[in-house]
Design a protein around this motif. Structure first.
Motif, PDB file in Angstrom:
ATOM      1  N   GLU A 332       0.838  -1.198   0.000  1.00 25.08           N
ATOM      2  CA  GLU A 332       0.000   0.000   0.000  1.00 25.08           C
ATOM      3  C   GLU A 332       0.872   1.245   0.000  1.00 25.08           C
ATOM      4  O   GLU A 332       1.818   1.347   0.771  1.00 25.08           O
ATOM      5  CB  GLU A 332      -0.916   0.004   1.223  1.00 25.08           C
ATOM      6  CG  GLU A 332      -1.950   1.127   1.184  1.00 25.08           C
ATOM      7  CD  GLU A 332      -2.947   1.035   2.319  1.00 25.08           C
ATOM      8  OE1 GLU A 332      -4.153   0.931   2.049  1.00 25.08           O
ATOM      9  OE2 GLU A 332      -2.502   1.065   3.478  1.00 25.08           O
ATOM     10  N   ARG A 353      -8.537   3.605  -0.809  1.00 22.24           N
ATOM     11  CA  ARG A 353      -9.149   4.291   0.318  1.00 22.24           C
ATOM     12  C   ARG A 353      -8.935   5.787   0.134  1.00 22.24           C
ATOM     13  O   ARG A 353      -7.799   6.266   0.122  1.00 22.24           O
ATOM     14  CB  ARG A 353      -8.537   3.846   1.645  1.00 22.24           C
ATOM     15  CG  ARG A 353      -9.200   4.527   2.846  1.00 22.24           C
ATOM     16  CD  ARG A 353      -8.571   4.108   4.150  1.00 22.24           C
ATOM     17  NE  ARG A 353      -9.184   4.815   5.267  1.00 22.24           N
ATOM     18  CZ  ARG A 353      -8.778   4.727   6.525  1.00 22.24           C
ATOM     19  NH1 ARG A 353      -7.743   3.948   6.815  1.00 22.24           N
ATOM     20  NH2 ARG A 353      -9.376   5.400   7.476  1.00 22.24           N
ATOM     21  N   TYR A 354     -10.018   6.538  -0.007  1.00 26.11           N
ATOM     22  CA  TYR A 354      -9.967   7.974  -0.317  1.00 26.11           C
ATOM     23  C   TYR A 354     -10.473   8.775   0.872  1.00 26.11           C
ATOM     24  O   TYR A 354     -11.533   8.479   1.438  1.00 26.11           O
ATOM     25  CB  TYR A 354     -10.825   8.251  -1.552  1.00 26.11           C
ATOM     26  CG  TYR A 354     -10.924   9.710  -1.943  1.00 26.11           C
ATOM     27  CD1 TYR A 354      -9.790  10.447  -2.267  1.00 26.11           C
ATOM     28  CD2 TYR A 354     -12.160  10.345  -2.011  1.00 26.11           C
ATOM     29  CE1 TYR A 354      -9.889  11.772  -2.644  1.00 26.11           C
ATOM     30  CE2 TYR A 354     -12.259  11.681  -2.392  1.00 26.11           C
ATOM     31  CZ  TYR A 354     -11.124  12.391  -2.700  1.00 26.11           C
ATOM     32  OH  TYR A 354     -11.228  13.703  -3.068  1.00 26.11           O
ATOM     33  N   ARG A 355      -9.695   9.794   1.270  1.00 25.97           N
ATOM     34  CA  ARG A 355     -10.063  10.595   2.439  1.00 25.97           C
ATOM     35  C   ARG A 355     -10.263  12.072   2.085  1.00 25.97           C
ATOM     36  O   ARG A 355     -10.104  12.950   2.935  1.00 25.97           O
ATOM     37  CB  ARG A 355      -8.992  10.454   3.522  1.00 25.97           C
ATOM     38  CG  ARG A 355      -8.981   9.073   4.168  1.00 25.97           C
ATOM     39  CD  ARG A 355      -7.893   8.960   5.198  1.00 25.97           C
ATOM     40  NE  ARG A 355      -6.579   8.900   4.578  1.00 25.97           N
ATOM     41  CZ  ARG A 355      -5.455   9.270   5.172  1.00 25.97           C
ATOM     42  NH1 ARG A 355      -5.483   9.747   6.395  1.00 25.97           N
ATOM     43  NH2 ARG A 355      -4.302   9.165   4.547  1.00 25.97           N
ATOM     44  N   GLU A 388     -15.289  10.889   1.194  1.00 29.27           N
ATOM     45  CA  GLU A 388     -14.527   9.754   1.685  1.00 29.27           C
ATOM     46  C   GLU A 388     -15.202   8.436   1.330  1.00 29.27           C
ATOM     47  O   GLU A 388     -16.406   8.312   1.408  1.00 29.27           O
ATOM     48  CB  GLU A 388     -14.368   9.845   3.210  1.00 29.27           C
ATOM     49  CG  GLU A 388     -13.480  10.975   3.671  1.00 29.27           C
ATOM     50  CD  GLU A 388     -13.100  10.823   5.128  1.00 29.27           C
ATOM     51  OE1 GLU A 388     -13.199   9.691   5.657  1.00 29.27           O
ATOM     52  OE2 GLU A 388     -12.712  11.819   5.741  1.00 29.27           O
ATOM     53  N   ARG A 389     -14.363   7.439   0.975  1.00 25.86           N
ATOM     54  CA  ARG A 389     -14.942   6.148   0.639  1.00 25.86           C
ATOM     55  C   ARG A 389     -13.831   5.121   0.456  1.00 25.86           C
ATOM     56  O   ARG A 389     -12.647   5.450   0.310  1.00 25.86           O
ATOM     57  CB  ARG A 389     -15.797   6.226  -0.616  1.00 25.86           C
ATOM     58  CG  ARG A 389     -15.076   6.595  -1.885  1.00 25.86           C
ATOM     59  CD  ARG A 389     -16.061   6.856  -2.995  1.00 25.86           C
ATOM     60  NE  ARG A 389     -16.939   5.729  -3.254  1.00 25.86           N
ATOM     61  CZ  ARG A 389     -18.212   5.675  -2.863  1.00 25.86           C
ATOM     62  NH1 ARG A 389     -18.749   6.666  -2.184  1.00 25.86           N
ATOM     63  NH2 ARG A 389     -18.967   4.628  -3.136  1.00 25.86           N
ATOM     64  N   ARG A 390     -14.257   3.861   0.476  1.00 27.07           N
ATOM     65  CA  ARG A 390     -13.394   2.730   0.122  1.00 27.07           C
ATOM     66  C   ARG A 390     -13.936   2.107  -1.158  1.00 27.07           C
ATOM     67  O   ARG A 390     -15.144   1.913  -1.284  1.00 27.07           O
ATOM     68  CB  ARG A 390     -13.367   1.685   1.242  1.00 27.07           C
ATOM     69  CG  ARG A 390     -12.699   2.147   2.530  1.00 27.07           C
ATOM     70  CD  ARG A 390     -12.810   1.066   3.586  1.00 27.07           C
ATOM     71  NE  ARG A 390     -12.269   1.481   4.856  1.00 27.07           N
ATOM     72  CZ  ARG A 390     -11.026   1.239   5.271  1.00 27.07           C
ATOM     73  NH1 ARG A 390     -10.208   0.561   4.482  1.00 27.07           N
ATOM     74  NH2 ARG A 390     -10.612   1.639   6.456  1.00 27.07           N
ATOM     75  N   TRP A 411      -5.073   9.717  -0.363  1.00 22.86           N
ATOM     76  CA  TRP A 411      -5.661   8.425  -0.675  1.00 22.86           C
ATOM     77  C   TRP A 411      -4.570   7.363  -0.705  1.00 22.86           C
ATOM     78  O   TRP A 411      -3.399   7.671  -0.826  1.00 22.86           O
ATOM     79  CB  TRP A 411      -6.418   8.446  -2.003  1.00 22.86           C
ATOM     80  CG  TRP A 411      -5.650   8.972  -3.178  1.00 22.86           C
ATOM     81  CD1 TRP A 411      -5.499  10.281  -3.546  1.00 22.86           C
ATOM     82  CD2 TRP A 411      -4.916   8.212  -4.150  1.00 22.86           C
ATOM     83  NE1 TRP A 411      -4.725  10.389  -4.678  1.00 22.86           N
ATOM     84  CE2 TRP A 411      -4.353   9.130  -5.072  1.00 22.86           C
ATOM     85  CE3 TRP A 411      -4.687   6.860  -4.332  1.00 22.86           C
ATOM     86  CZ2 TRP A 411      -3.580   8.732  -6.150  1.00 22.86           C
ATOM     87  CZ3 TRP A 411      -3.912   6.450  -5.414  1.00 22.86           C
ATOM     88  CH2 TRP A 411      -3.382   7.380  -6.307  1.00 22.86           C
TER      89      TRP A 411
END
Length: 418
Positions: A332, A353-355, A388-390, A411
């Motif tokens: 990662e 994974r986005y923040r 935000e999302r996965r 991310w």
């Protein structure tokens, strides 16, 4: 050396490979500047160690991604359990260009009683990079080599027992105050150092050193084929301040990676201009402070690459070959802003994974059946979400380009094998 991503093979059974990234003072600047099997990726992403277990270790070195503060990259080998460099059969270092061409090789034939050796180094010279065969051995092993390059090595608590030697980096001496840098000397913010590391422990077994298997000069690394799509050229860099028009002449036609770094707040925009000076492709459209990102552009076949830049503050633009983009792996990696990544293996899942708070847009370009290297095929949009999302995205077999077109925020991404 050509200013392209290099793959450096360290061959020789029983040898552990590592890399030291040194400043102009000849010392590491922090724990993250040592790349070894316990910390195989430099924080900048410029150097990565892969050990497939076949007696050859691979160091991927993205020369254009090496931070400005780094002047030299040492390629180091070490042994343990009574094995010395004279016992290692077929010890060599060889550097390959992205197309698999061997560009430098050093066969170590004068190893003696050393247990650690600086095998070779890459060093800056006249705006580019050179390769030097070194062959400097250390009878006092990895600890002695580390001390010579600014690492404070603590003594083991039980000298008669083989243990991992704890290592910490000496603090750098205080610097005298300096005047602010002019915009032309803009430096890209550096990644934070990696956690403290320990030197590799001695191997648990082996009095016997296996004979090295002969390796053809054009052998490719076992973790995937080389990247051969798109033109290869020396990167172009330009710095400036505020709004400007950037013209890059003399590049072969085809897709390229454009890295933009802006220090300042306000709007940042980057748009391609056609032969009539009309805006065509919008590459960057961001309101984020201190913008940084890599985007895709295409050098036309009938003229230079021209881009209109809107920015408030000092900036730096670098145009690099598509082959210079970072490859996706199962490790990662954290990014911020738009990015261009390469996938060369088989079918896999891409975990994201986005923040950020704004749009996340991800496109892929499948190149397997596309023979025109002067242009990319039609893209396929695989993610277009806000906030935000996965996400887990199925990727077909490579080669393909994964473009994070919009990502205003941090991310992470990694491959998951299927």
């Amino acid at each position: 050396m050509p200013s392209v991503p290099l793959r450096i093979a360290v061959r020789g059974g029983g040898v552990d490979a590592m890399a030291l990234l040194l400043t102009e003072a000849g010392a590491v600047g922090g724990d993250g500047d040592v790349v070894f099997h316990g910390a195989p990726l430099h924080p900048s992403g410029a150097v990565r160690l892969t050990e497939p277990g076949d007696g050859t270790a691979w160091l991927d070195v993205g020369l254009t991604a090496v931070e400005d503060r780094i002047a030299r990259v040492l390629v180091v080998g070490s042994t343990g359990n009574g094995v010395t460099m004279r016992d290692v059969a077929g010890l060599s270092v060889e550097a390959f260009a992205p197309d698999g061409t061997s560009v430098a090789r050093y066969d170590v034939t004068d190893g003696a009683g050393e247990t650690a050796m600086v095998l070779a180094e890459l060093y800056r010279r006249a705006g580019g990079w050179k390769f030097r065969a070194v062959g400097q051995g250390y009878a006092n092993g990895l600890a002695g080599l580390a001390r010579d390059h600014g690492v404070d090595v603590a003594q083991p608590v039980a000298p008669a027992v083989a243990v991992a030697v704890p290592v910490s980096v000496l603090p750098l001496p205080p610097q005298a105050p300096q005047a602010p840098l002019p915009p032309q000397a803009l430096q890209v913010p550096q990644a934070p150092p990696a956690p403290a590391f320990a030197l590799p422990p001695l191997p648990p077994t082996p009095p016997v050193v296996p004979a090295a298997v002969p390796v053809a000069a054009d052998r490719q690394p076992s973790y995937g084929p080389v990247w051969s799509y798109g033109p290869v050229f020396a990167p172009y860099t330009q710095t400036g301040r505020d709004n400007d028009v950037i013209t890059v002449s003399g590049l072969p036609p085809g897709p390229v990676v454009v890295q933009l770094d802006v220090r300042g707040d306000g709007y940042t925009g980057l748009t391609v201009l056609d032969r009539r000076n009309k805006e065509t492709d919008n590459l960057v459209n961001s309101t984020e402070d201190d913008f940084r990102g890599r985007v895709l552009a295409t050098v036309p076949g009938n003229g230079p690459l021209r881009m209109r830049l809107e920015a408030e503050g000092p900036w730096r633009v670098e145009v690099s070959p598509l082959a210079a983009a970072l490859r996706l792996t199962e490790e990662e990696v954290e990014f911020r802003g738009p990015e261009v990544l390469l996938h060369t293996g088989g079918a896999a899942d891409l975990a994201i994974r986005y923040r950020g708070d704004d749009n996340l847009i991800v496109n892929i370009y499948e190149l397997a059946a596309h023979d025109d290297h002067t242009a990319l095929p039609e893209d396929e949009n695989v993610v277009n979400e806000i906030g935000e999302r996965r996400e887990t995205v199925p990727l077909p077999e490579g080669p393909l380009v994964v473009q994070f077109e919009a990502a205003d925020g941090p991310w992470r991404a990694r491959l998951k094998r299927i």
